[in-house]
Design a protein around this motif. Structure first.
Motif, short mmCIF file in Angstrom:
data_model
loop_
_atom_site.label_atom_id
_atom_site.label_comp_id
_atom_site.label_asym_id
_atom_site.label_seq_id
_atom_site.Cartn_x
_atom_site.Cartn_y
_atom_site.Cartn_z
N ASN A 190 0.84 -1.19 0.00
CA ASN A 190 0.00 0.00 0.00
C ASN A 190 0.88 1.24 0.00
N LEU A 191 0.94 1.93 -1.16
CA LEU A 191 1.69 3.18 -1.29
C LEU A 191 0.74 4.30 -1.70
N SER A 192 -0.46 4.30 -1.14
CA SER A 192 -1.45 5.31 -1.51
C SER A 192 -1.18 6.63 -0.80
N LYS A 193 -1.60 7.72 -1.46
CA LYS A 193 -1.58 9.08 -0.89
C LYS A 193 -0.20 9.51 -0.41
N ARG A 252 12.26 -6.03 -7.69
CA ARG A 252 12.56 -7.11 -6.76
C ARG A 252 11.28 -7.67 -6.11
N LEU A 253 10.17 -7.01 -6.32
CA LEU A 253 8.89 -7.46 -5.76
C LEU A 253 8.30 -8.56 -6.64
N ARG A 254 9.00 -9.66 -6.76
CA ARG A 254 8.63 -10.72 -7.69
C ARG A 254 7.35 -11.46 -7.27
N SER A 255 6.99 -11.37 -5.99
CA SER A 255 5.80 -12.08 -5.51
C SER A 255 4.62 -11.15 -5.29
N LEU A 256 4.78 -9.88 -5.61
CA LEU A 256 3.72 -8.90 -5.35
C LEU A 256 2.47 -9.20 -6.17
N GLU A 257 1.33 -9.34 -5.48
CA GLU A 257 0.07 -9.65 -6.15
C GLU A 257 -0.91 -8.48 -6.14
N ARG A 258 -0.88 -7.66 -5.08
CA ARG A 258 -1.83 -6.54 -4.96
C ARG A 258 -1.06 -5.27 -4.60
N TRP A 259 -1.34 -4.19 -5.33
CA TRP A 259 -0.61 -2.94 -5.13
C TRP A 259 -1.59 -1.77 -5.19
N ALA A 297 3.87 -11.38 -10.93
CA ALA A 297 2.82 -11.93 -10.07
C ALA A 297 1.67 -10.95 -9.82
N LEU A 298 1.80 -9.72 -10.29
CA LEU A 298 0.80 -8.69 -9.98
C LEU A 298 -0.54 -9.01 -10.64
N ARG A 299 -1.59 -9.08 -9.81
CA ARG A 299 -2.93 -9.38 -10.30
C ARG A 299 -3.91 -8.23 -10.05
N TYR A 300 -3.62 -7.37 -9.08
CA TYR A 300 -4.53 -6.28 -8.72
C TYR A 300 -3.73 -4.99 -8.61
N LEU A 301 -4.22 -3.94 -9.27
CA LEU A 301 -3.54 -2.64 -9.23
C LEU A 301 -4.58 -1.53 -9.10
N ASP A 302 -4.39 -0.67 -8.12
CA ASP A 302 -5.30 0.47 -7.89
C ASP A 302 -4.56 1.75 -8.24
N GLU A 356 -5.24 -8.81 -13.57
CA GLU A 356 -6.63 -9.26 -13.70
C GLU A 356 -7.63 -8.20 -13.26
N GLU A 357 -7.24 -7.34 -12.32
CA GLU A 357 -8.16 -6.31 -11.82
C GLU A 357 -7.43 -4.98 -11.75
#
Length: 745
Positions: A27-30, A45-52, A70-75, A94-95
């Motif tokens: 979570n790097l919001s705001k 290096r965030l090779r396992s990151l799925e949600r950001w 591995a990223l599946r969700y990005l806001d 995916e999202e």
């Protein structure tokens, strides 16, 4: 001073760890971040990151060279995004959330749907159907218009020089951007952008041909596979029903009522003679042949038993067909060295011991316990709702036959759900996992859906957990013979029908109100009725194998800008037994097909009395020039099966336990533990015997005595083989349970 440091990432990420490579959520919001504040080298290096979560920042584009596999969700909501094409590197996404980005247009939304091939949820809504329409249907329309512009006004220079080619490219791209008009004006920017990309691709395909086109005339096959020309088979009579609406529409549970749990079969009507186990019984219709206008599952052969009314063949007047000795056992010896391919199966597991647990009559006509005639055709275990089922499954199995579908708890033997469609006769079903969008800020959820079809040519879509039959669509004017989902893309459904076609559909996802949309993507034209469909585990998006009345065929199902939406077979796989055909023996009907591993296929031919294990990759590799339409299967082993003249007794596989199971016409189950086969010497040239033949459990019906062994039309196993379910042609579902493991012999 750098805003993003390794320390900050570890603080903002989860689970808590001291290694960036283990972070799954961030979570790097705001934080008022701009693109220059995102160091690609560190973030990579965030090779396992799925949600950001990057909402509430000042990003105008995505950092170059930042790939997160591995990223599946990005806001990215509440940013200042302008150039959405920079997100192309996030192919697994995916999202995506892009709300409150002032400069994002409808054309940008469309660009994202085509650039991100796995995007399913956009701004909280399921866009699967729209996205696939843009990727394939919309693109195909553009491609047709681009080719028309070329054929009307352009041709390749002679000779081709870099200068002339550069000028041609500029002129052709400009002409297509100006002349190709398609879609609403509100997305003209997207259309021109897409046309430019496709025009360049088309010109490149003309100047840099990939490979020679396939020859229309098949070349000679391997000498161990002399193939006779398949005889024509009688096609089924058409099904007409003028009252059926062709437009997909929502169907709530009132249209397909589910039996309440209270109506589930009581465990009293059937019992096993050898074991004092109580059994289950109940519900729905028939073995008698349907009216002539309705094809049964077998009205495709004039000279074989009908699938809608199987009759056990007698042995009188010399009618018994003795299986001829296998074709040239030297062929198997020659391929014996290829057997190490089987090592991909688990060799440490021991054969399992299965015991009968329940016998149910849950498809009876008018719920009569006296119904021993309704034929049951297909069964499948529900996959886990958040996966493809490869890593585990539930104990719920779906079965179909007559006018009903049932969802059964294998442990208790209770029919949890039942759906009846008067006038239907279900022949096939398939499970899949799709996304259900919930609106607002809620993340989409995975949900298991069930598709089923049969005599009427309609596909029913059901969400069993919520007891909702939410839709239907017409897949064919004739009966459906087989359904199969692509579990790598759960919204892609293949339907095979008696009009000799396999159609690929995008059924999309659903929202909380069960709104959905179905789009046809591809039509595969075949020469006979498809009986089974398999997608190679290593290439489910590009290849399809189908077992038909006249052989085993392979199709290219790759979707893309330069592929036609109607296709004929790319290759036919032939088998050594074919050269033993004569006027009384036609082995071309492949009535069993399933992958055992990523490479090994199990298949069987009607009347052959054996099951072949063969290598998909090595078989396909025998066509290096792509010119030959026929190729002989690279057979690794031959498994002994029963001698019978009853067709359509389907086999199935359990890759997780290295098992193959196929029923016969006496109620028995032939089981093969493949990891044990390595202990057999194929050099003997003899078919390998089954690990165990499970005898018919001989249930006893009150007042009627023992029920003799029926034909087993279909079998299914959960991924860990805790349960095995067999369907018979006498309205009986037989549930077997693993009793424990035994030492291999």
């Amino acid at each position: 001073m750098e805003k993003i440091t390794e320390k900050l990432l570890l603080e903002k990420g989860s689970p808590k760890t001291n290694k960036l490579e283990q972070i799954k959520t961030l979570n790097l919001s705001k934080l008022a971040l701009k693109v220059q504040d995102l160091p690609a080298r560190l973030l990579s290096r965030l090779r396992s990151l799925e949600r950001w979560d990057l909402s509430g920042n000042r990003l105008q584009e995505w950092p170059k060279d930042l790939e997160l596999p591995a990223l599946r969700y990005l806001d990215l909501s509440d940013n200042q995004m302008e150039d959405v094409t920079t997100l192309e590197s996030l192919g697994g996404l995916e999202e995506l959330k892009m709300e409150d980005n002032l400069y994002i247009t409808v054309s940008d939304n469309y660009k994202l749907m085509t650039l991100l091939p796995n995007l399913r949820i956009y701004n909280g809504k399921d866009v699967t159907t729209t996205a696939n329409h843009l990727r394939y249907v919309y693109s195909e329309n553009l491609r047709t218009r681009i080719i028309a512009v070329w054929e009307k006004s352009f041709s390749l220079p002679d000779p081709i020089t870099p200068e002339k080619l550069s000028t041609l490219k500029t002129d052709f791209v400009n002409a297509t951007r100006q002349q190709v008009k398609f879609g609403p004006a509100s997305v003209s920017d997207f259309t021109k952008w897409k046309v430019e990309i496709m025009a360049k691709e088309y010109l490149r395909s003309l100047t840099e041909p990939k490979e020679e086109a396939q020859s229309e005339e098949p070349t000679d096959t391997k000498d161990n596979c002399e193939v006779s020309t398949p005889t024509k088979r009688k096609q089924p009579a058409p099904v007409t029903d003028s009252s059926i609406n062709l437009t997909p529409r929502k169907k709530l549970c009132a249209d397909l009522p589910a039996s309440p749990v209270g109506d589930s079969p009581r465990k009293a009507s059937l019992r096993f003679k050898p074991q004092p186990l109580t059994q289950t019984i109940r519900m729905s219709p028939r073995k008698a042949a349907p009216p002539p206008s309705t094809p049964t599952r077998a009205q495709t052969r004039a000279d074989t038993p009908k699938r809608g009314s199987k009759v056990r063949q007698t042995k009188e007047d010399g009618a018994q067909i003795k299986q001829k000795e296998g074709v040239s056992r030297k062929e198997l010896q020659r391929d014996a060295d290829r057997l190490p391919t089987l090592k991909s199966c688990s060799q440490t597991q021991q054969p399992v011991h299965l015991k009968p647990l329940h016998v149910l009559q849950c498809h009876s006509k008018q719920d009569s316990s006296e119904d021993f005639s309704t034929q049951l055709w297909a069964c499948a275990f529900q996959p886990m709702p958040d996966s493809t089922g490869a890593g585990g499954g539930s104990r719920l199995v779906a079965t179909c036959g007559g006018d009903s579908l049932c969802v059964i708890d294998c442990e208790t033997g209770i029919v949890m759900k039942k759906y009846k469609v008067p006038g239907e006769e279900f022949f096939s079903l398939a499970w899949s996992t799709v996304l259900m969008s919930r609106g607002g800020n809620a993340s989409a959820q995975h949900c298991s859906v069930l598709a089923a079809g049969g005599k009427r040519g309609l596909v029913k879509l059901i969400h069993p957990r919520n007891n909702v039959a939410y839709g239907e669509f017409r897949a064919s004017r004739k009966s459906l013979s087989v359904l199969r989902f692509n579990h790598h893309r759960g919204n892609f459904l293949f339907t095979g029908s008696y009009d000799n076609k396999i159609v690929m559909w995008d059924i999309g996802g659903v929202d909380s109100q069960y709104n959905y949309k179905v789009v046809q993507l591809l039509v595969l034209e075949i020469s006979a009725t498809p009986l089974h469909i398999c997608l190679p585990p290593t290439s489910p998006n590009s290849h399809l194998l189908t077992a038909c009345e006249d052989g085993l065929h392979c199709f290219n199902t790759q979707l893309g800008n330069n592929n036609a939406t109607k296709r004929s077979k790319e290759m036919e796989v032939t088998f050594p037994v074919y050269k033993k055909e004569d006027k009384d023996h036609d082995y071309h009907t492949i009535d069993g097909l399933s992958f055992l591993t990523d490479d090994i296929v199990a298949s069987k031919s009607y009347m052959h009395g054996a099951i072949y294990l063969w290598s998909w990759s090595r078989t396909k590799a025998q066509r290096p020039d792509k010119k030959s339409r026929e190729v002989c299967a690279v057979v690794l082993a031959e498994l002994q099966w029963t001698n019978t003249e009853i067709p359509y007794l389907a086999l199935n596989t359990c890759p997780g336990r290295a098992y193959i199971v196929c029923g016969d016409d006496k109620g028995r189950l032939w089981t093969y533990h493949v990891s044990n086969l390595q202990k057999n010497s194929l050099q003997t040239g003899k078919p390998i015997q089954p690990t165990e033949v499970l005898e018919w459990p001989t249930p006893v019906k009150n007042g009627l005595g023992q029920v003799e062994g029926p034909s087993i039309n279909s079998v299914a196993m959960d991924p860990e083989l805790h349960f095995l379910v067999a369907l018979s042609d006498k309205n009986m579902v037989i549930v077997w349970k693993r009793d424990g493991e035994r030492e291999s012999s």
